[in-house]
Every structure is written in structure tokens, then in C-alpha cells.
Design a protein around this motif. Sequence first.
Motif, mmCIF file in Angstrom:
data_model
loop_
_atom_site.group_PDB
_atom_site.id
_atom_site.type_symbol
_atom_site.label_atom_id
_atom_site.label_comp_id
_atom_site.label_asym_id
_atom_site.label_seq_id
_atom_site.Cartn_x
_atom_site.Cartn_y
_atom_site.Cartn_z
ATOM 1 N N PHE A 216 0.825 -1.209 0.000
ATOM 2 C CA PHE A 216 0.000 0.000 0.000
ATOM 3 C C PHE A 216 0.860 1.260 0.000
ATOM 4 N N LYS B 297 2.071 1.664 -3.518
ATOM 5 C CA LYS B 297 0.949 2.153 -4.314
ATOM 6 C C LYS B 297 0.790 3.647 -4.128
ATOM 7 N N ASN B 298 0.937 4.111 -2.902
ATOM 8 C CA ASN B 298 0.820 5.544 -2.636
ATOM 9 C C ASN B 298 1.928 6.338 -3.304
ATOM 10 N N ALA C 276 1.019 6.583 -6.832
ATOM 11 C CA ALA C 276 -0.111 7.489 -7.029
ATOM 12 C C ALA C 276 0.360 8.935 -7.061
ATOM 13 N N ASN D 104 -4.079 6.477 1.623
ATOM 14 C CA ASN D 104 -4.669 6.974 0.385
ATOM 15 C C ASN D 104 -6.012 6.293 0.164
ATOM 16 N N HIS D 105 -6.668 5.891 1.245
ATOM 17 C CA HIS D 105 -7.952 5.226 1.134
ATOM 18 C C HIS D 105 -9.011 6.242 0.756
ATOM 19 N N SER E 146 -10.169 6.466 -2.477
ATOM 20 C CA SER E 146 -10.033 6.825 -3.885
ATOM 21 C C SER E 146 -11.349 6.546 -4.590
ATOM 22 N N ASP F 79 -11.826 6.057 -7.776
ATOM 23 C CA ASP F 79 -11.697 5.214 -8.951
ATOM 24 C C ASP F 79 -11.145 3.853 -8.558
ATOM 25 N N GLU F 80 -12.055 2.883 -8.361
ATOM 26 C CA GLU F 80 -11.662 1.560 -7.887
ATOM 27 C C GLU F 80 -10.764 0.828 -8.880
ATOM 28 N N ASP G 227 -8.606 2.159 -11.017
ATOM 29 C CA ASP G 227 -7.283 2.760 -10.901
ATOM 30 C C ASP G 227 -6.582 2.251 -9.653
ATOM 31 N N GLU G 228 -7.312 2.116 -8.573
ATOM 32 C CA GLU G 228 -6.762 1.614 -7.314
ATOM 33 C C GLU G 228 -6.218 0.199 -7.500
ATOM 34 N N LEU H 296 -2.332 -1.125 -7.290
ATOM 35 C CA LEU H 296 -1.912 -2.215 -6.413
ATOM 36 C C LEU H 296 -1.175 -3.295 -7.208
#
Length: 78
Positions: free
Chosen positions: A30, A33-34, A37, A46-47, A49, A51-52, A54-55, A59
Motif C-alpha cells: 500500500f 501504491k501511494n 499514485a 490513500n484510502h 479513492s 476510482d476503484e 485505478d486503485e 496495487l
Amino acid sequence: MRARLGSRTIQEVAVELEKCLSLSEEDRIFAVKNVLAANVACGESNHGSSDEVDEIELLDLAEELLNKLANIRNLYYL
């Protein structure tokens, strides 16, 4: 990848990724990922978001990057 990193230099990204590698394995993906991002520093949440998709892509990219970094680490630190 470059678009996600914005104007940050490779050195800045490397420093953030190094911080991520010092985290627990559970938090590492995570944190990476941040970093990818490009909107929060390593270790910050960064929870939320909107746009699932994109999330999920971030990941997946973070997991792939961590695997490559682990391979590099194993080559040089064995």
C-alpha cells in the motif's frame, strides 16, 4: 509510469521506495501504491479513492515493482 510520478526525480522516488521497503510486508504494497499514485508520501493513507479500477491497477503495479525490487535485492545481497 512517468506520468504517475509527475515532476519528481528518480532520486526522490527512490528515497520514497526505500522508505517503503523498511515497512512491514503487510504495509509495503500500500505504501508503494501511494508512491506510485504521486499524491501522498510513503506510509500515508490513500484510502477513499473514487476510482476503484485505478486503485486495483496501482496495487498490481506496486506488487510487480516490489517483486522486481526483491529480485534485485537478492542478486546484490546474496
